[in-house]
Motif scaffolding. Structure first.
Motif, PDB file in Angstrom:
ATOM      1  N   LEU A  62       0.817  -1.212   0.000  1.00 15.00           N
ATOM      2  CA  LEU A  62       0.000   0.000   0.000  1.00 15.00           C
ATOM      3  C   LEU A  62       0.848   1.259   0.000  1.00 15.00           C
ATOM      4  N   TRP A  63       2.061   1.198   0.566  1.00 12.76           N
ATOM      5  CA  TRP A  63       2.953   2.353   0.463  1.00 12.76           C
ATOM      6  C   TRP A  63       3.367   2.569  -0.993  1.00 12.76           C
ATOM      7  N   GLN A  64       3.540   1.476  -1.737  1.00  7.64           N
ATOM      8  CA  GLN A  64       3.843   1.648  -3.158  1.00  7.64           C
ATOM      9  C   GLN A  64       2.630   2.210  -3.901  1.00  7.64           C
ATOM     10  N   THR A  65       1.437   1.791  -3.490  1.00 11.27           N
ATOM     11  CA  THR A  65       0.239   2.376  -4.073  1.00 11.27           C
ATOM     12  C   THR A  65       0.205   3.881  -3.830  1.00 11.27           C
ATOM     13  N   LEU A  89      10.861  -5.067   2.599  1.00 13.19           N
ATOM     14  CA  LEU A  89      11.342  -4.164   1.557  1.00 13.19           C
ATOM     15  C   LEU A  89      12.580  -4.727   0.871  1.00 13.19           C
ATOM     16  N   SER A  90      12.779  -4.271  -0.355  1.00  9.12           N
ATOM     17  CA  SER A  90      14.012  -4.490  -1.097  1.00  9.12           C
ATOM     18  C   SER A  90      14.631  -3.124  -1.378  1.00  9.12           C
ATOM     19  N   VAL A  91      15.943  -3.107  -1.545  1.00  9.79           N
ATOM     20  CA  VAL A  91      16.617  -1.846  -1.794  1.00  9.79           C
ATOM     21  C   VAL A  91      17.552  -2.018  -2.978  1.00  9.79           C
ATOM     22  N   MET A  92      17.550  -1.013  -3.858  1.00  5.68           N
ATOM     23  CA  MET A  92      18.397  -1.033  -5.046  1.00  5.68           C
ATOM     24  C   MET A  92      18.859   0.394  -5.308  1.00  5.68           C
ATOM     25  N   ASN A  93      20.179   0.607  -5.227  1.00  6.94           N
ATOM     26  CA  ASN A  93      20.744   1.932  -5.460  1.00  6.94           C
ATOM     27  C   ASN A  93      20.120   3.001  -4.563  1.00  6.94           C
ATOM     28  N   GLY A  94      19.899   2.631  -3.307  1.00 10.52           N
ATOM     29  CA  GLY A  94      19.354   3.572  -2.348  1.00 10.52           C
ATOM     30  C   GLY A  94      17.857   3.788  -2.442  1.00 10.52           C
ATOM     31  N   LYS A  95      17.175   3.102  -3.338  1.00 10.00           N
ATOM     32  CA  LYS A  95      15.734   3.232  -3.500  1.00 10.00           C
ATOM     33  C   LYS A  95      15.051   1.985  -2.946  1.00 10.00           C
ATOM     34  N   TYR A  96      13.939   2.206  -2.235  1.00 13.37           N
ATOM     35  CA  TYR A  96      13.237   1.114  -1.571  1.00 13.37           C
ATOM     36  C   TYR A  96      11.977   0.738  -2.348  1.00 13.37           C
ATOM     37  N   TYR A  97      11.734  -0.568  -2.412  1.00 14.78           N
ATOM     38  CA  TYR A  97      10.560  -1.128  -3.083  1.00 14.78           C
ATOM     39  C   TYR A  97      10.011  -2.267  -2.235  1.00 14.78           C
ATOM     40  N   PRO A  98       8.746  -2.614  -2.411  1.00 16.78           N
ATOM     41  CA  PRO A  98       8.268  -3.847  -1.774  1.00 16.78           C
ATOM     42  C   PRO A  98       9.029  -5.044  -2.331  1.00 16.78           C
ATOM     43  N   SER A  99       9.268  -6.028  -1.509  1.00 17.51           N
ATOM     44  CA  SER A  99       9.937  -7.238  -1.993  1.00 17.51           C
ATOM     45  C   SER A  99       8.972  -8.178  -2.693  1.00 17.51           C
ATOM     46  N   LYS A 100       7.698  -7.843  -2.726  1.00 18.81           N
ATOM     47  CA  LYS A 100       6.660  -8.730  -3.249  1.00 18.81           C
ATOM     48  C   LYS A 100       6.427  -8.502  -4.733  1.00 18.81           C
ATOM     49  N   ALA A 101       5.765  -9.483  -5.355  1.00 17.56           N
ATOM     50  CA  ALA A 101       5.294  -9.286  -6.722  1.00 17.56           C
ATOM     51  C   ALA A 101       4.307  -8.117  -6.742  1.00 17.56           C
ATOM     52  N   PRO A 102       4.249  -7.344  -7.824  1.00 20.83           N
ATOM     53  CA  PRO A 102       3.636  -6.007  -7.743  1.00 20.83           C
ATOM     54  C   PRO A 102       2.154  -5.902  -8.056  1.00 20.83           C
ATOM     55  N   LEU A 103       1.460  -6.983  -8.421  1.00 19.82           N
ATOM     56  CA  LEU A 103       0.101  -6.829  -8.936  1.00 19.82           C
ATOM     57  C   LEU A 103      -0.822  -6.094  -7.965  1.00 19.82           C
ATOM     58  N   LEU A 104      -0.823  -6.484  -6.683  1.00 19.99           N
ATOM     59  CA  LEU A 104      -1.749  -5.855  -5.746  1.00 19.99           C
ATOM     60  C   LEU A 104      -1.446  -4.378  -5.534  1.00 19.99           C
ATOM     61  N   PHE A 106      -0.431  -2.255  -7.741  1.00 19.17           N
ATOM     62  CA  PHE A 106      -1.010  -1.533  -8.869  1.00 19.17           C
ATOM     63  C   PHE A 106      -2.532  -1.631  -8.864  1.00 19.17           C
ATOM     64  N   ALA A 107      -3.058  -2.795  -8.464  1.00 14.15           N
ATOM     65  CA  ALA A 107      -4.514  -2.957  -8.446  1.00 14.15           C
ATOM     66  C   ALA A 107      -5.174  -2.024  -7.451  1.00 14.15           C
ATOM     67  N   ALA A 108      -4.455  -1.650  -6.393  1.00 13.14           N
ATOM     68  CA  ALA A 108      -5.026  -0.768  -5.370  1.00 13.14           C
ATOM     69  C   ALA A 108      -4.990   0.699  -5.774  1.00 13.14           C
TER      70      ALA A 108
END
Length: 565
Positions: A62-65, A89-104, A106-108
């Motif tokens: 939901l934070w990604q939403t 969370l996952s981190v890449m080049n100082g940027k944070y993302y959910p570690s999960k598959a992204p469908l939910l 985007f759906a939210a």
């Protein structure tokens, strides 16, 4: 589309592989409408959520939403600063993302955008509680209610209306479907998509849908992987089922191969948008179309779980197998003992497959899906399941065990053995009670001994009823909780009474009642034997009480706090 006749009794084999009629009409006798209304009400009204837990699996999505709507970005750095830290969370080049598959995530987006507009359109317009509630309602609760309708239609083509309805209701409240529909996680989404894809293939195999239905099946398969990477296990089962139904007809081999080729092309067309979008997401976030967030976990303590083998899937471990299926805390068969009926049911389905290509394809679909998920849960780190109800990654398997379980229930009713029918009926009713009560809590600490007697019971006795919409509307929490508990017990009783009847519809005889009550006592005794009531159990209860959303005798968190509160 014409209505189908009453399905052939299971003892005589299923319907032909490609009949011209559809599933049995839903107006056929079965469980009363009040039971279905109660099931729907429990799904919609219950809201097991506690902001103090900072539920990582839900909030990271939901934070990604929020980031997608407010910042137009995939990374959630600003959302973490504005709305608070979360885990998973996952981190890449100082940027944070959910570690999960992204469908939910985007759906939210449309759900969040609508709530934001209602709240005033500014950055902090949507508090956490309504965001979680409406995201669950739209994206996990309502799709599962649709799934129940599909499951019921499918089962009624094979089983009597009473058994089909009772199995569907048991699945609704007595399995992982209930627990994960009430969490904003991808596990029940995977189950919905997998069974929807199977349903499309099943209708196609019976000649009831046009060939373009393979686009629907392919879309469901592609969306499954975009929702949860391990959903690929179920997709492999669907591919096998489609191949068996396409090649198992009486047409010449050239015609079969041509149809297989067209079906493959149409399915690929349906899956392509989801698979391509998933690969583009991986490329944008982790630098490679096949690189997932599990390769870049922010928490180093979780990294070893996903190293070695394929995404952490290694060789089987007996401990992981036994605990996934039989742990007193979260074993699949411990929480849903009715699923044990699926094991002998596979034998019945295989026997019917000797004369029915449809039954043979269903047998191999179920057997391969069960084997795949069993291998996964036995080969992955059991300790990674987290504070969850049951072995969460097996959620996608459960719908495919319902038909074999139903075949056993049907056979027992026809055989006129009331004591066996009483045992089987109570396994279903007990599943509703055990999984239902565990779902009332739904955040089960790892070190608790049992979910019901060690956790749910002391919480309920202390007045900590499951958070729910009725309490948000002003009903006293004790009264609202009592109504929901009574509804759960009432549905369990209806399931037992329905399955305890014989094939002629006569009420359960005393022998069935006696066998059922003995079964319930044995299941309860097993739970009591494993309940330690030690310091770990007591600490878990106290901790959950400290973060409870609607605590007794204290001001609860409002559903939609006013700005600045």
């Amino acid at each position: 589309m014409s209505a189908a006749p009453h399905p052939t009794p299971p003892s005589s084999g299923p319907a032909p592989a490609a009949p011209t009629a559809g599933p049995a009409p839903l107006r056929a006798p079965g469980l009363p409408r009040a039971v279905w209304a109660t099931v729907a009400a429990l799904y919609v009204l219950l809201f097991p959520y506690h902001p103090g837990l900072r539920s990582p699996n839900e909030l990271c999505r939901l934070w990604q939403t929020r980031a997608l709507v407010e910042d137009g970005t995939l990374e959630i750095n600003r959302a973490l600063r504005d709305y608070g830290p979360v885990g998973d969370l996952s981190v890449m080049n100082g940027k944070y993302y959910p570690s999960k598959a992204p469908l939910l995530s985007f759906a939210a987006v449309p759900v969040y955008a609508a709530l934001r507009a209602v709240g005033g359109g500014h950055r902090y317009a949507v508090p956490e509680v309504p965001l979680v509630f409406f995201s669950r309602l739209v994206l996990t609760v309502l799709p599962t209610l649709l799934l129940l309708w599909l499951v019921r239609r499918f089962l009624r083509a094979w089983l009597s209306p009473t058994v089909a309805d009772a199995v569907t209701v048991t699945y609704a409240l007595g399995s992982l479907a209930f627990s994960y529909s009430l969490l904003f996680m991808s596990h029940q989404t995977t189950a919905v998509l997998l069974f929807a894809g199977f349903y499309a293939l099943w209708r196609l195999s019976r000649g009831e849908w046009r060939e373009r239905g393979y686009v629907v099946a392919g879309a469901c398969a592609g969306a499954t992987v975009a929702a949860e990477y391990t959903g690929a296990l179920g997709v492999l089962g669907l591919i096998l089922y489609a191949a068996l139904t396409l090649l198992g007809t009486q047409a010449p081999w050239s015609a079969r191969l041509q149809r297989l080729g067209r079906a493959t092309g149409l399915s690929f067309l349906g899956a392509l948008p989801f698979v391509a979008a998933l690969m583009l997401y991986h490329q944008a976030t982790f630098g490679h179309p096949l690189e997932t967030g599990y390769k870049h976990l922010n928490d180093a303590a979780y990294q070893p779980w996903h190293l070695g083998g394929f995404l952490g899937i290694r060789t089987p471990d007996p401990r992981a197998f036994l605990l996934s299926f039989f742990s007193p805390l979260r074993g699949l068969f411990t929480l849903s003992p009715f699923l044990l009926l699926a094991l002998p049911g596979l034998g019945l389905l295989k026997r019917q497959g000797r004369t029915s290509p449809e039954a043979r394809a269903l047998f191999w679909l179920t057997a391969v899906t069960l084997a795949g998920y069993t291998y996964f849960t036995s080969s992955f780190t059991y300790d990674s399941w987290g504070w969850t109800t049951g072995p969460r990654h097996l959620t996608g398997l459960v719908p495919f065990l319902l038909l074999p379980a139903g075949l056993v229930l049907e056979r027992l009713r026809e055989a006129g053995r009331p004591w066996l029918s009483g045992i089987a009926a109570m396994l279903c009713a007990a599943s509703v009670l055990v999984t239902g009560l565990a779902t009332f809590v739904n955040y089960i600490p790892d070190d608790v001994s049992t979910p019901v007697l060690a956790l749910a019971r002391p919480l309920l006795q202390a007045g900590y009823h499951p958070p729910n919409v009725l309490a948000f509307l002003g009903l006293p929490t004790a009264l609202a909780g009592a109504l929901l508990l009574a509804a759960l017990v009432g549905v369990a009783a209806c399931v037992f009474l329905a399955l305890g009847r014989d094939a002629a519809g006569r009420p359960a005889p005393p022998l069935a009642w006696a066998a059922g009550l003995v079964t319930l006592a044995l299941l309860g005794g097993a739970q009591a034997a494993f309940t330690r009531d030690d310091t770990a159990d007591q600490n878990a209860v106290r901790f959950l009480q400290s973060v409870w959303l609607q605590p007794p005798g204290r001001a609860a968190t409002p559903f939609w706090p006013r700005a600045g509160s």
